[in-house]
Scaffold this motif. Structure first.
Motif, PDB file in Angstrom:
ATOM      1  N   CYS A 180       0.798  -2.383  -8.972  1.00 45.61           N
ATOM      2  CA  CYS A 180       0.357  -2.036  -7.620  1.00 45.61           C
ATOM      3  C   CYS A 180       0.421  -0.535  -7.359  1.00 45.61           C
ATOM      4  O   CYS A 180      -0.497   0.038  -6.769  1.00 45.61           O
ATOM      5  CB  CYS A 180       1.187  -2.791  -6.581  1.00 45.61           C
ATOM      6  N   LYS A 181       1.492   0.112  -7.824  1.00 49.04           N
ATOM      7  CA  LYS A 181       1.616   1.568  -7.638  1.00 49.04           C
ATOM      8  C   LYS A 181       0.448   2.291  -8.293  1.00 49.04           C
ATOM      9  O   LYS A 181      -0.099   3.237  -7.720  1.00 49.04           O
ATOM     10  CB  LYS A 181       2.931   2.073  -8.236  1.00 49.04           C
ATOM     11  N   ASN A 182       0.080   1.859  -9.497  1.00 48.29           N
ATOM     12  CA  ASN A 182      -1.041   2.489 -10.196  1.00 48.29           C
ATOM     13  C   ASN A 182      -2.335   2.330  -9.404  1.00 48.29           C
ATOM     14  O   ASN A 182      -3.146   3.250  -9.344  1.00 48.29           O
ATOM     15  CB  ASN A 182      -1.194   1.923 -11.607  1.00 48.29           C
ATOM     16  N   LYS A 183      -2.520   1.167  -8.787  1.00 47.53           N
ATOM     17  CA  LYS A 183      -3.710   0.933  -7.956  1.00 47.53           C
ATOM     18  C   LYS A 183      -3.680   1.847  -6.728  1.00 47.53           C
ATOM     19  O   LYS A 183      -4.684   2.456  -6.372  1.00 47.53           O
ATOM     20  CB  LYS A 183      -3.779  -0.538  -7.501  1.00 47.53           C
ATOM     21  N   ILE A 184      -2.503   1.933  -6.095  1.00 47.26           N
ATOM     22  CA  ILE A 184      -2.359   2.749  -4.885  1.00 47.26           C
ATOM     23  C   ILE A 184      -2.620   4.231  -5.187  1.00 47.26           C
ATOM     24  O   ILE A 184      -3.240   4.940  -4.402  1.00 47.26           O
ATOM     25  CB  ILE A 184      -0.947   2.565  -4.283  1.00 47.26           C
ATOM     26  N   LEU A 185      -2.153   4.688  -6.348  1.00 46.59           N
ATOM     27  CA  LEU A 185      -2.292   6.101  -6.714  1.00 46.59           C
ATOM     28  C   LEU A 185      -3.692   6.463  -7.211  1.00 46.59           C
ATOM     29  O   LEU A 185      -4.018   7.636  -7.324  1.00 46.59           O
ATOM     30  CB  LEU A 185      -1.256   6.458  -7.785  1.00 46.59           C
ATOM     31  N   ASP A 186      -4.512   5.452  -7.484  1.00 41.41           N
ATOM     32  CA  ASP A 186      -5.879   5.716  -7.953  1.00 41.41           C
ATOM     33  C   ASP A 186      -6.644   6.482  -6.873  1.00 41.41           C
ATOM     34  O   ASP A 186      -6.568   6.152  -5.690  1.00 41.41           O
ATOM     35  CB  ASP A 186      -6.576   4.379  -8.250  1.00 41.41           C
ATOM     36  N   LYS A 187      -7.398   7.498  -7.293  1.00 38.33           N
ATOM     37  CA  LYS A 187      -8.094   8.334  -6.314  1.00 38.33           C
ATOM     38  C   LYS A 187      -9.146   7.564  -5.528  1.00 38.33           C
ATOM     39  O   LYS A 187      -9.545   7.983  -4.445  1.00 38.33           O
ATOM     40  CB  LYS A 187      -8.731   9.550  -6.993  1.00 38.33           C
ATOM     41  N   ASP A 188      -9.592   6.430  -6.051  1.00 40.60           N
ATOM     42  CA  ASP A 188     -10.611   5.638  -5.359  1.00 40.60           C
ATOM     43  C   ASP A 188     -10.022   4.617  -4.387  1.00 40.60           C
ATOM     44  O   ASP A 188     -10.752   3.865  -3.743  1.00 40.60           O
ATOM     45  CB  ASP A 188     -11.492   4.897  -6.382  1.00 40.60           C
ATOM     46  N   CYS A 189      -8.706   4.577  -4.292  1.00 37.41           N
ATOM     47  CA  CYS A 189      -8.045   3.603  -3.422  1.00 37.41           C
ATOM     48  C   CYS A 189      -8.178   4.022  -1.959  1.00 37.41           C
ATOM     49  O   CYS A 189      -7.848   5.157  -1.600  1.00 37.41           O
ATOM     50  CB  CYS A 189      -6.574   3.474  -3.808  1.00 37.41           C
ATOM     51  N   ALA A 190      -8.671   3.102  -1.124  1.00 34.01           N
ATOM     52  CA  ALA A 190      -8.769   3.357   0.322  1.00 34.01           C
ATOM     53  C   ALA A 190      -7.469   2.890   0.967  1.00 34.01           C
ATOM     54  O   ALA A 190      -7.113   1.713   0.868  1.00 34.01           O
ATOM     55  CB  ALA A 190      -9.955   2.599   0.904  1.00 34.01           C
ATOM     56  N   ILE A 191      -6.749   3.817   1.583  1.00 31.07           N
ATOM     57  CA  ILE A 191      -5.447   3.511   2.180  1.00 31.07           C
ATOM     58  C   ILE A 191      -5.535   3.721   3.683  1.00 31.07           C
ATOM     59  O   ILE A 191      -5.991   4.766   4.141  1.00 31.07           O
ATOM     60  CB  ILE A 191      -4.344   4.424   1.592  1.00 31.07           C
ATOM     61  N   TYR A 192      -5.117   2.709   4.429  1.00 29.82           N
ATOM     62  CA  TYR A 192      -5.101   2.859   5.880  1.00 29.82           C
ATOM     63  C   TYR A 192      -3.934   2.067   6.457  1.00 29.82           C
ATOM     64  O   TYR A 192      -3.420   1.146   5.827  1.00 29.82           O
ATOM     65  CB  TYR A 192      -6.426   2.412   6.512  1.00 29.82           C
ATOM     66  N   LYS A 193      -3.519   2.454   7.644  1.00 25.99           N
ATOM     67  CA  LYS A 193      -2.387   1.807   8.295  1.00 25.99           C
ATOM     68  C   LYS A 193      -2.889   1.078   9.527  1.00 25.99           C
ATOM     69  O   LYS A 193      -3.700   1.617  10.286  1.00 25.99           O
ATOM     70  CB  LYS A 193      -1.341   2.848   8.693  1.00 25.99           C
ATOM     71  N   LYS A 194      -2.435  -0.152   9.678  1.00 27.88           N
ATOM     72  CA  LYS A 194      -2.795  -0.944  10.847  1.00 27.88           C
ATOM     73  C   LYS A 194      -1.527  -1.657  11.290  1.00 27.88           C
ATOM     74  O   LYS A 194      -0.921  -2.390  10.503  1.00 27.88           O
ATOM     75  CB  LYS A 194      -3.878  -1.952  10.457  1.00 27.88           C
ATOM     76  N   GLY A 195      -1.084  -1.395  12.507  1.00 25.30           N
ATOM     77  CA  GLY A 195       0.170  -1.985  12.977  1.00 25.30           C
ATOM     78  C   GLY A 195       1.323  -1.496  12.126  1.00 25.30           C
ATOM     79  O   GLY A 195       1.452  -0.300  11.882  1.00 25.30           O
ATOM     80  N   LYS A 196       2.134  -2.428  11.634  1.00 28.57           N
ATOM     81  CA  LYS A 196       3.310  -2.031  10.849  1.00 28.57           C
ATOM     82  C   LYS A 196       3.045  -2.011   9.357  1.00 28.57           C
ATOM     83  O   LYS A 196       3.958  -1.770   8.574  1.00 28.57           O
ATOM     84  CB  LYS A 196       4.490  -2.949  11.168  1.00 28.57           C
ATOM     85  N   ASN A 197       1.811  -2.235   8.949  1.00 27.07           N
ATOM     86  CA  ASN A 197       1.512  -2.308   7.515  1.00 27.07           C
ATOM     87  C   ASN A 197       0.529  -1.252   7.039  1.00 27.07           C
ATOM     88  O   ASN A 197      -0.343  -0.818   7.788  1.00 27.07           O
ATOM     89  CB  ASN A 197       0.931  -3.689   7.161  1.00 27.07           C
ATOM     90  N   TRP A 198       0.703  -0.897   5.770  1.00 26.64           N
ATOM     91  CA  TRP A 198      -0.283  -0.105   5.051  1.00 26.64           C
ATOM     92  C   TRP A 198      -1.172  -1.094   4.305  1.00 26.64           C
ATOM     93  O   TRP A 198      -0.673  -2.106   3.795  1.00 26.64           O
ATOM     94  CB  TRP A 198       0.383   0.778   3.994  1.00 26.64           C
ATOM     95  N   TYR A 199      -2.441  -0.794   4.211  1.00 28.27           N
ATOM     96  CA  TYR A 199      -3.372  -1.602   3.422  1.00 28.27           C
ATOM     97  C   TYR A 199      -4.015  -0.677   2.406  1.00 28.27           C
ATOM     98  O   TYR A 199      -4.462   0.418   2.758  1.00 28.27           O
ATOM     99  CB  TYR A 199      -4.437  -2.240   4.313  1.00 28.27           C
ATOM    100  N   CYS A 200      -4.024  -1.134   1.164  1.00 21.08           N
ATOM    101  CA  CYS A 200      -4.590  -0.340   0.082  1.00 21.08           C
ATOM    102  C   CYS A 200      -5.670  -1.185  -0.577  1.00 21.08           C
ATOM    103  O   CYS A 200      -5.378  -2.261  -1.099  1.00 21.08           O
ATOM    104  CB  CYS A 200      -3.510   0.011  -0.932  1.00 21.08           C
ATOM    105  N   GLU A 201      -6.903  -0.687  -0.524  1.00 23.26           N
ATOM    106  CA  GLU A 201      -8.012  -1.448  -1.095  1.00 23.26           C
ATOM    107  C   GLU A 201      -8.649  -0.657  -2.222  1.00 23.26           C
ATOM    108  O   GLU A 201      -9.006   0.502  -2.056  1.00 23.26           O
ATOM    109  CB  GLU A 201      -9.060  -1.756  -0.024  1.00 23.26           C
ATOM    110  N   ILE A 202      -8.775  -1.319  -3.359  1.00 17.06           N
ATOM    111  CA  ILE A 202      -9.437  -0.708  -4.507  1.00 17.06           C
ATOM    112  C   ILE A 202     -10.127  -1.802  -5.296  1.00 17.06           C
ATOM    113  O   ILE A 202      -9.535  -2.840  -5.570  1.00 17.06           O
ATOM    114  CB  ILE A 202      -8.459   0.094  -5.397  1.00 17.06           C
TER     115      ILE A 202
END
Length: 81
Positions: free
Chosen positions: A38-60
């Motif tokens: 998961c960390k590798n996915k999150i660190l990927d430059k193409d990963c879209a990261i956004y925060k909604k409420g109390k959570n972070w969402y990482c989409e790749i």
């Protein structure tokens, strides 16, 4: 919300035993180190990261990872269709 907050705290990202099983099942992973995966996915430059409420969402690609923004616990991960 600034995704740099999550990226700068990447070392804090972890999950529970139940989380490991859930993520492995949901993503059909054949690895025991789902946190590293998961960390590798999150660190990927193409990963879209956004925060909604109390959570972070990482989409790749077709994967969406949900992380609690206070504890940095990976709650779940899903394949998006």
């Amino acid at each position: 919300m600034n995704k740099e907050i999550l990226l700068s705290n990447i070392d804090k990202v972890h999950t529970t035993e139940m989380g490991i099983d859930r993520i492995k099942r949901n993503l059909k992973l054949d690895t025991n180190d789902v946190v590293e995966y998961c960390k590798n996915k999150i660190l990927d430059k193409d990963c879209a990261i956004y925060k909604k409420g109390k959570n972070w969402y990482c989409e790749i690609g077709n994967i969406k990872i949900t992380i609690n923004s206070y504890s940095y616990t990976i709650i779940t991960a899903h394949i998006i269709h």
